[in-house]
Scaffold this motif. Sequence first.
Motif, PDB file in Angstrom:
ATOM      1  N   VAL A 139      -2.381  -6.068   1.119  1.00 22.13           N
ATOM      2  CA  VAL A 139      -3.066  -5.418   0.010  1.00 22.13           C
ATOM      3  C   VAL A 139      -4.552  -5.752   0.113  1.00 22.13           C
ATOM      4  CG1 VAL A 139      -2.754  -7.382  -1.560  1.00 22.13           C
ATOM      5  CG2 VAL A 139      -3.038  -5.082  -2.518  1.00 22.13           C
TER       6      VAL A 139
ATOM      7  N   ASP B 279      -3.699  -0.914 -10.306  1.00 19.54           N
ATOM      8  CA  ASP B 279      -3.116  -0.602  -9.005  1.00 19.54           C
ATOM      9  C   ASP B 279      -3.661   0.729  -8.512  1.00 19.54           C
ATOM     10  OD1 ASP B 279      -1.592  -0.216  -6.756  1.00 19.54           O
ATOM     11  OD2 ASP B 279       0.324  -0.715  -7.703  1.00 19.54           O
TER      12      ASP B 279
ATOM     13  N   ARG C 204      -3.453   1.670  -5.248  1.00 19.68           N
ATOM     14  CA  ARG C 204      -2.940   1.870  -3.882  1.00 19.68           C
ATOM     15  C   ARG C 204      -2.438   3.285  -3.648  1.00 19.68           C
ATOM     16  NH1 ARG C 204       1.160  -3.068  -3.633  1.00 19.68           N
ATOM     17  NH2 ARG C 204       1.367  -2.407  -5.825  1.00 19.68           N
TER      18      ARG C 204
ATOM     19  N   THR D 106      -6.800   6.962  -5.707  1.00 21.53           N
ATOM     20  CA  THR D 106      -8.096   6.373  -6.033  1.00 21.53           C
ATOM     21  C   THR D 106      -8.346   6.444  -7.536  1.00 21.53           C
ATOM     22  OG1 THR D 106      -8.989   7.024  -3.881  1.00 21.53           O
ATOM     23  CG2 THR D 106     -10.574   6.485  -5.611  1.00 21.53           C
TER      24      THR D 106
ATOM     25  N   MET E  68      -6.249  -3.275  -7.024  1.00 24.34           N
ATOM     26  CA  MET E  68      -5.462  -3.339  -5.796  1.00 24.34           C
ATOM     27  C   MET E  68      -5.641  -2.022  -5.048  1.00 24.34           C
ATOM     28  SD  MET E  68      -2.050  -4.933  -7.626  1.00 24.34           S
ATOM     29  CE  MET E  68      -1.040  -4.976  -6.129  1.00 24.34           C
ATOM     30  N   GLU E  69      -6.009  -2.110  -3.762  1.00 27.60           N
ATOM     31  CA  GLU E  69      -6.257  -0.923  -2.960  1.00 27.60           C
ATOM     32  C   GLU E  69      -5.434  -0.994  -1.678  1.00 27.60           C
ATOM     33  OE1 GLU E  69     -10.448  -0.599  -2.332  1.00 27.60           O
ATOM     34  OE2 GLU E  69     -10.922  -0.461  -4.473  1.00 27.60           O
ATOM     35  N   PRO E  70      -5.291   0.142  -0.966  1.00 26.63           N
ATOM     36  CA  PRO E  70      -4.522   0.113   0.281  1.00 26.63           C
ATOM     37  C   PRO E  70      -5.127  -0.869   1.270  1.00 26.63           C
ATOM     38  CG  PRO E  70      -4.914   2.375  -0.418  1.00 26.63           C
ATOM     39  CD  PRO E  70      -5.758   1.502  -1.303  1.00 26.63           C
ATOM     40  N   PRO E  71      -4.276  -1.593   2.009  1.00 27.02           N
ATOM     41  CA  PRO E  71      -4.799  -2.619   2.922  1.00 27.02           C
ATOM     42  C   PRO E  71      -5.216  -2.053   4.262  1.00 27.02           C
ATOM     43  CG  PRO E  71      -2.412  -2.628   2.987  1.00 27.02           C
ATOM     44  CD  PRO E  71      -2.800  -1.587   1.960  1.00 27.02           C
TER      45      PRO E  71
END
Length: 276
Positions: free
Chosen positions: A58, A18, A20, A23, A49-52
């Motif tokens: 997502v 994760d 999000r 980094t 998983m990164e910020p959308p």
Amino acid sequence: MVPFRKMHGLGNDFVVLDGRAATLPVTPARAAAVADRHFGIGCDQFIVMEPPAPGADVFMRILNPDGSEAGACGNATRCIAALVAEERGADRVVVRTIAGELPVERLPGGLWRADMGPARLGWQDVPLAREVDTLHLPLALGPVSDPAACSMGNPHATFFVDDLDAVPVTEIGPRLEHDPIFPQRANIGFAQVTAPDRMRLVIWERGAGLTLACGSGACAAIVNAVRRGLTQRRATVTMPGGDLIMEWRESDGHVLMTGPVATSFTGTLDLEALAA
């Protein structure tokens, strides 16, 4: 130390991080080290998983065991959607990848249905090295020939065979993946149609090798089977890890994939130590 979750869809397994909130120090070499089944944790794909971006819940970054980046992974899409849905108490999640936005919804019985978007059928879309009919590629090796190709955000070729068990997948899969007709390499599917609404499928995945299941490969298989007149638009695709219910929707050309997700275990890892 970085927390991780080991998940799978029909045995197609992923290490999920994760990123999000902050980094993560992820590099292709570190992803490859984590994916190694002898010296790392082991997985078919490494997922971050990164910020959308606006319009999604997502962003899912997909790295293969060789460190290369993939544009689509159907089984991972369902896994990530299930995680985000659980966090939010939602029944619908939009997952974005480098290939686009993928809406996923919860169904009864622990199943998740992902809209994998439209199949791309042009030779430039796959992509292929030259202009050829994507329904019949001039490609043959050993007992297989005449595949159909399409893109599901990543390149796929599907060979239709009479006896799937007789195909030496581990022998010819790597050679077909790297055939010059595929400038970005390709996922290679071997499919045996057993009924108008059923087929068996084995996938040699680009950058990952032989896997128990491949969601985007199942998408390509149903699309190519329908184009060849071999199956109905809705069919069950049986892979070594289990079944996916696939549908190539006639109204808009989108491919729908329905199947389960599971978490195997959780833990923490040292990315720098594994890479070393």
